[in-house]
Design a protein around this motif. Structure first.
Motif, PDB file in Angstrom:
ATOM      1  N   ASP A   8       0.890  -1.283   0.035  1.00  0.00           N
ATOM      2  CA  ASP A   8       0.011   0.095  -0.089  1.00  0.00           C
ATOM      3  C   ASP A   8       1.052   1.186  -0.029  1.00  0.00           C
ATOM      4  N   ASP A  10      -0.192   5.071   0.668  1.00  0.00           N
ATOM      5  CA  ASP A  10      -0.632   6.162   1.806  1.00  0.00           C
ATOM      6  C   ASP A  10      -0.881   5.502   3.026  1.00  0.00           C
ATOM      7  N   GLY A  11       0.228   6.036   4.028  1.00  0.00           N
ATOM      8  CA  GLY A  11       0.303   5.631   5.496  1.00  0.00           C
ATOM      9  C   GLY A  11       1.063   4.419   5.498  1.00  0.00           C
ATOM     10  N   GLU A 170       0.244  -3.140   4.997  1.00  0.00           N
ATOM     11  CA  GLU A 170      -1.153  -2.007   4.905  1.00  0.00           C
ATOM     12  C   GLU A 170      -1.301  -1.307   6.214  1.00  0.00           C
ATOM     13  N   ASP A 171      -1.808   0.105   6.191  1.00  0.00           N
ATOM     14  CA  ASP A 171      -2.135   0.610   7.360  1.00  0.00           C
ATOM     15  C   ASP A 171      -3.662   0.733   7.667  1.00  0.00           C
TER      16      ASP A 171
END
Ligand code: G6P
Ligand code: MG
Length: 218
Positions: A8, A10-11, A170-171
């Motif tokens: 992922d 973003d973040g 992932e966040d």
């Protein structure tokens, strides 16, 4: 054996999640949806139009806007977001992540990007890390966004490995669900991911390293 990593953006790689939040908060104000930490958390990883629908629904007015008005609101949010990310540089890569990409590359692992963001290719360029990735899933070609598994399945297809041979990072809870649905090992970063029960968990990006991942997979 693990052969590839699906990321992922973003973040996870850079802290653009805060800019998405800032821009959506402005949209929420405009359509008079009360903003909350829960709504902000629920929006993470969700595609642009799905995010707008969630904001409208949270204010009980998903029926009050025409399709054209919704497109205009989404465009407005994206313009605001693009304004906020204009100044992104390699200094905005989250702690530990450039080292991770470097270590993975040196060790012969392959990487692909599973970001719901249509801005992802430009952001990778601004951060100077495009070359680490074998490919980027084009979110415009997806039938369903996260939490549907499709985006991580497609990121896996770019690498050409079996699902068990890949780890997804992932966040967001929606992203963890997508990774698990795709049959890959889900690596969650940050307390918010805990609700979706990641296979591997790290409190923050600084703690994610190839050595730590290997240790937990052993
Ligand atoms: C990522 C972010 C979301 C964002 C989505 C679409 O998944 O976590 O907050 O809504 O991408 O981004 P875009 O740049 O296409 O509007
Ligand atoms: Mg994210």
């Amino acid at each position: 054996d693990i052969k590839g990593f699906t990321f992922d953006l973003d973040g996870v790689i850079t802290d653009t999640a805060k800019f998405h939040e800032q821009a959506w908060k402005q949209t929420a104000e405009e359509v008079k949806t009360p903003w909350s930490d829960q709504l902000a958390a629920d929006l993470k990883g969700i595609s642009r139009m799905d995010s707008l629908e969630m904001i409208l629904k949270a204010g009980n007015h998903e029926k009050s806007y025409s399709h054209e008005e919704k497109v205009a609101l989404a465009d407005q949010k994206n313009k605001k977001y693009q304004q906020l990310i204009k100044q992104l540089t390699p200094a905005d890569i989250l702690p530990g992540m450039e080292k991770l990409l470097n270590d993975l590359k040196s060790a012969g692992y392959q990487m692909s990007l599973a970001s719901a963001s249509k801005n992802a290719p430009g952001i990778l360029k601004q951060l100077g890390i495009s070359d680490y990735f074998k490919g980027i899933v084009d979110p415009a070609t997806l039938h369903a966004g996260k939490p549907d598994p499709e985006i991580f399945v497609r990121a896996g297809e770019i690498l050409g490995f079996r699902a068990e041979e890949m780890i997804g990072l992932e966040d967001a809870p929606a992203g963890i669900k997508s990774i698990k649905g795709a049959g890959q090992t889900a690596l969650g970063i940050g307390p918010a991911t805990k609700t979706a029960v990641p296979d591997l968990y790290f409190d923050n990006t600084a703690e994610v390293s190839l050595a730590a991942i290997k240790e937990r997979m052993a």
